[in-house]
Design an enzyme around this catalytic site. Structure first.
Site, PDB file in Angstrom:
ATOM      1  N   GLY B 139       3.126-115.096  -4.385  1.00  0.00           N
ATOM      2  CA  GLY B 139       4.551-115.170  -4.714  1.00  0.00           C
ATOM      3  C   GLY B 139       5.094-116.581  -4.577  1.00  0.00           C
ATOM      4  O   GLY B 139       5.967-116.834  -3.748  1.00  0.00           O
ATOM      5  N   SER B 141       5.328-119.279  -7.675  1.00  0.00           N
ATOM      6  CA  SER B 141       6.047-119.817  -8.841  1.00  0.00           C
ATOM      7  C   SER B 141       7.275-118.993  -9.198  1.00  0.00           C
ATOM      8  O   SER B 141       7.343-117.798  -8.930  1.00  0.00           O
ATOM      9  CB  SER B 141       5.121-119.845 -10.062  1.00  0.00           C
ATOM     10  OG  SER B 141       4.083-120.760  -9.872  1.00  0.00           O
ATOM     11  N   SER B 173      -0.141-112.793 -10.974  1.00  0.00           N
ATOM     12  CA  SER B 173      -1.325-112.054 -11.417  1.00  0.00           C
ATOM     13  C   SER B 173      -1.493-110.791 -10.583  1.00  0.00           C
ATOM     14  O   SER B 173      -1.446-110.839  -9.355  1.00  0.00           O
ATOM     15  CB  SER B 173      -2.580-112.912 -11.294  1.00  0.00           C
ATOM     16  OG  SER B 173      -2.422-114.089 -12.044  1.00  0.00           O
ATOM     17  N   GLU B 258      -6.606-121.639  -1.260  1.00  0.00           N
ATOM     18  CA  GLU B 258      -6.512-121.267  -2.673  1.00  0.00           C
ATOM     19  C   GLU B 258      -7.245-122.262  -3.561  1.00  0.00           C
ATOM     20  O   GLU B 258      -7.791-121.894  -4.602  1.00  0.00           O
ATOM     21  CB  GLU B 258      -5.028-121.184  -3.073  1.00  0.00           C
ATOM     22  CG  GLU B 258      -4.838-120.732  -4.512  1.00  0.00           C
ATOM     23  CD  GLU B 258      -3.375-120.490  -4.874  1.00  0.00           C
ATOM     24  OE1 GLU B 258      -2.561-120.280  -3.957  1.00  0.00           O
ATOM     25  OE2 GLU B 258      -3.065-120.512  -6.063  1.00  0.00           O
ATOM     26  N   ASN B 372      -3.688-130.067 -12.643  1.00  0.00           N
ATOM     27  CA  ASN B 372      -4.577-131.195 -12.365  1.00  0.00           C
ATOM     28  C   ASN B 372      -3.793-132.483 -12.151  1.00  0.00           C
ATOM     29  O   ASN B 372      -4.220-133.349 -11.392  1.00  0.00           O
ATOM     30  CB  ASN B 372      -5.598-131.337 -13.497  1.00  0.00           C
ATOM     31  CG  ASN B 372      -6.617-130.206 -13.430  1.00  0.00           C
ATOM     32  OD1 ASN B 372      -6.260-129.054 -13.236  1.00  0.00           O
ATOM     33  ND2 ASN B 372      -7.884-130.538 -13.539  1.00  0.00           N
ATOM     34  N   GLU B 373      -2.618-132.574 -12.792  1.00  0.00           N
ATOM     35  CA  GLU B 373      -1.793-133.770 -12.591  1.00  0.00           C
ATOM     36  C   GLU B 373      -1.269-133.812 -11.151  1.00  0.00           C
ATOM     37  O   GLU B 373      -1.240-134.874 -10.530  1.00  0.00           O
ATOM     38  CB  GLU B 373      -0.632-133.772 -13.599  1.00  0.00           C
ATOM     39  CG  GLU B 373      -1.046-134.080 -15.033  1.00  0.00           C
ATOM     40  CD  GLU B 373      -1.813-132.936 -15.715  1.00  0.00           C
ATOM     41  OE1 GLU B 373      -1.781-131.793 -15.202  1.00  0.00           O
ATOM     42  OE2 GLU B 373      -2.449-133.196 -16.751  1.00  0.00           O
TER      43      GLU B 373
END
Lengths: 324, 386
Positions: B139, B141, B173, B258, B372-373
């Site tokens: 929980g 985003s 998800s 994660e 990735n940024e």
């Protein structure tokens, strides 16, 4: 940090010199005194009896500080001579690939060493470069890569037949460690430069574009270091022909990393890095030279690919994990 | 003269050799997987830790002691090390097994409850996680908070006996099948001088009154993502995780678990196995290039597991390996596309379908768990650039 690593860092860092050329005789003398030369040769044969973990630290530091000595070549030569039951002379040595003639091509530091060891099958010969006709050459890092014609054989012996397979693997492992060190040097210089170079009113390190580029370079350095150190660990654990996949993967991965780290480092440095006066070249020209020496990505990836095909879909994962 | 080099810290922990004792464990997992495949209980797929929801399979793993491995026995777990858990998870991922149901609970919820949970919370959730019966989502985003997690707007107001939660979480998800998640929420107004203050984590049971879960179909049309809306949801005081106001610190610790696992480079490995099965002849140099990269990534990933086992939180190394690994997952798809003439076909069978699923799942690889940024920002900080 281990004692050996600390000592190696200090010895090679002290010898760092942007201007100097040719064999660093003072550095070699220190390497002999400290036992960093012939590191993994057993003590009874005149070596230091070091482990491959020690070798990772020493060879990586030599690569990082662009040491002008045949450290890896001497290590290989000493191993070959000892395997063939021959005495190992002190002083810098080199190795060459037998091409079935009296000509030895691109011998590292050929002009500056006391002996060159040439394996051919299970035969190991020590030749004297002073007796040869020497044509001087270099790699793109200006390290001597000389052609020797008609060098006289001064000692010969027979080694276990596995040396023929082991020699290129040991050479590739040594080169991978040097590459990892040079990659770290290029990154460290680029980070330093980016934090000092001011454009648009602030250090370019503050620009996200530069941060992202250097993070990519950092990831490549991490991959090169992890792969080369893990391959050395594997060689220590299972021995050499068995560690072929590990060494092949490491050399290929270090070779890939070399190109990417050099590219990003030059991009970050701008024009100054593209000049002879700047120290960046000590790292990047070595990255370009070493990625092709002792087998490029192409050669080693073909070996890995052949193993993968042989393993097949059911054995690919077992091949990667080394557990059938 | 060496002052031309910045001091760059170690980027990856030292190499790890797996202890001999895990060889038997690995063999057991492989034998179990072979048995499942022989019985055709599932087909190997790419990205199964997102899409392979199979509660029967999760319970089978649990019955063998392969869930909650690092959870202590007093909470129903097995008290084993991070390296043993690593061996089990890498075997499951490489085989393309359906691990999604338990994945998040096993990977990050268990460790977070052990670190920040109360005794009652641990007793309430950990045994079910280890039995493969209790599933969690993530929980974090929200519609207006992706990479910038500190900007979350879901908020909890203190009420009698607990908190009242209002807001929306997205890209969750498995929320439609999971039992609970940790919601990162604001418990005091945003302070622009300290954006990380005033955040807390609440354990939200997803069947609570006032929780609405709506599907957000993925590119494939499949239902994995959800929107989770909280309309004055009552959260009892006993479901506050850790401390009120410590949400940022806690979520950072959760992200370390994660981000650091082998699922960050193995999502498309089943595609490579399928390629070898399908191809009569393959470009060995190109194949070798992929295998060399897999070998390297595995050694890096193992080194991180070794650091976790030693009780460290290798944030920099995890960022580096996740960046390399998730980009590589995409490169494997490109190789699989071009080494064989088979075109991806979502309605097809075998290789064509596997390829289609991989292509359509690929954008997620370099987004989930931190883009990735963002990861490169962490690397840049580690290098001393920011």
């Amino acid at each position: 940090m281990s004692e050996v690593r600390e000592m190696a860092e200090q010895v090679f860092a002290d010898a760092w010199d942007v201007e100097a050329t040719g064999l660093d005789a003072d550095l070699w003398k220190t390497l002999e005194q400290t036992g960093l030369a012939r590191l993994t040769l057993p003590e009874e044969a005149g070596g230091s009896g070091g482990t491959f973990a020690d070798w990772v630290a020493v060879a990586t530091a030599a690569g990082q500080y662009a040491a002008r000595v045949p450290l890896v070549e001497t290590e290989l030569a000493a191993w070959l001579l000892h395997a063939a039951g021959l005495e190992v002379p002190t002083g810098p040595l080199s190795v060459a690939v037998d091409e079935g003639s009296d000509t030895l091509h691109r011998v590292p530091w050929g002009r500056a060493v006391g002996g060159v060891v040439v394996p051919a099958g299970d035969r190991v010969s020590l030749v004297d470069p002073a007796s040869a006709q020497v044509t001087e050459g270099t790699n793109v890092a200006e390290e001597p890569r000389d052609t020797l014609v008609g060098a006289r054989v001064v000692a010969e012996g027979t080694a276990p037949s596995t040396v023929a397979v082991e020699f290129p693997l040991r050479a590739a492992l040594g080169r991978s460690l040097l590459l990892a060190g040079a990659a770290r040097a290029a990154l460290a210089m680029s980070v330093r430069y980016a934090t000092e170079r001011v454009q648009f009113g602030r250090p370019i390190a503050k620009l996200q574009a530069i941060q992202q580029s250097l993070a990519l370079a950092g990831a490549e350095v991490a991959a090169a270091e992890a792969a080369s150190a893990a391959a050395a660990g594997e060689a220590q654990r299972v021995g050499f022909p068995e560690a072929a996949l590990a060494v092949a993967a490491a050399k290929a991965r270090c070779g890939e990393a070399a190109g990417e780290v050099a590219r990003i480092s030059h991009q970050v440095h701008g024009a100054i890095g593209f000049t002879r006066e700047h120290s960046l070249r000590l790292a990047t020209t070595r990255l370009w030279a070493w990625r092709d020496e002792d087998g490029s990505e192409s050669r080693w990836n073909r070996l890995v690919g052949a193993r993968a095909v042989e393993a097949g879909p059911g054995g690919l994962w077992a091949l990667l994990t080394g557990t059938p | 003269m060496t002052d031309t080099m910045a001091k760059v810290p170690p980027l990856v922990p030292p190499p790890v050799e797996l202890p001999e004792r895990v060889a038997a464990l690995r063999a057991e997992v492989r034998a179990f997987l072979a048995e499942e495949l022989a019985a055709d209980r599932w087909r190997p797929r790419a990205d199964t830790w997102l899409s392979g929801w199979d509660e029967r399979f999760s319970k089978e793993l649990a019955a063998r002691g392969w869930l909650g491995m690092t959870i202590p026995p007093e909470y129903g777990g097995h008290g084993r090390g991070a390296l043993e858990r690593y061996v089990v998870t890498e075997e499951l991922l490489a085989a393309g097994a359906p691990v999604a149901a338990h994945w998040i609970a096993d990977r990050q919820i268990g460790p977070s409850l052990l670190r920040f949970g109360t005794e009652e919370q641990r007793q309430a959730f950990l045994p079910g996680i280890a039995r493969g019966e209790v599933y969690f989502g993530i929980g974090m985003s929200e519609p207006d908070s992706g990479s910038d997690l500190a900007s979350v707007r879901s908020r909890a107001e203190p009420v009698d006996g607990g908190w009242e939660l209002t807001g929306t979480k997205v890209w969750t998800s498995g929320a439609h099948r999971a039992h609970a998640f940790f919601a990162l929420v604001r418990t005091s107004p945003k302070d622009e001088t300290n954006r990380h203050a005033g955040l807390s984590q609440l354990i939200v049971e997803l069947d609570s009154p006032g929780v609405t879960i709506r599907p957000i179909p993925l590119l494939t049309g499949a239902h994995h993502f959800n929107e989770v809306v909280f309309d004055k949801v009552f959260i009892p005081e006993s479901r506050v995780l850790g401390e009120i106001g410590q949400g940022w610190h806690q979520v950072t610790s959760e992200l370390a678990f994660e981000r650091s696992g082998p699922e960050r480079y193995l999502s498309t490995f089943p595609l490579l196995t399928a390629l070898l099965r399908e191809a009569h002849q393959v470009d060995e140099e190109r194949l070798g290039g992929l295998v060399s990269r897999y070998w390297t990534l595995r050694r890096m990933s193992l080194a991180i597991a070794g650091a976790l086992e030693a009780g460290q939180a290798p944030e920099l190394a995890a960022a580096v390996v996740k960046d390399l690994g998730t980009r590589f997952e995409n490169e494997v798809i490109d190789a699989a596309r071009t080494l064989l003439p088979t075109a991806p076909d979502p309605g097809g069978t075998g290789y064509a379908r596997l390829l289609a699923e991989a292509v359509l799942h690929a954008p997620g690889f370099t987004l989930r768990g931190g883009t990735n940024e963002v990861l490169r920002g962490i690397t840049a900080r580690g290098l001393g650039l920011r």
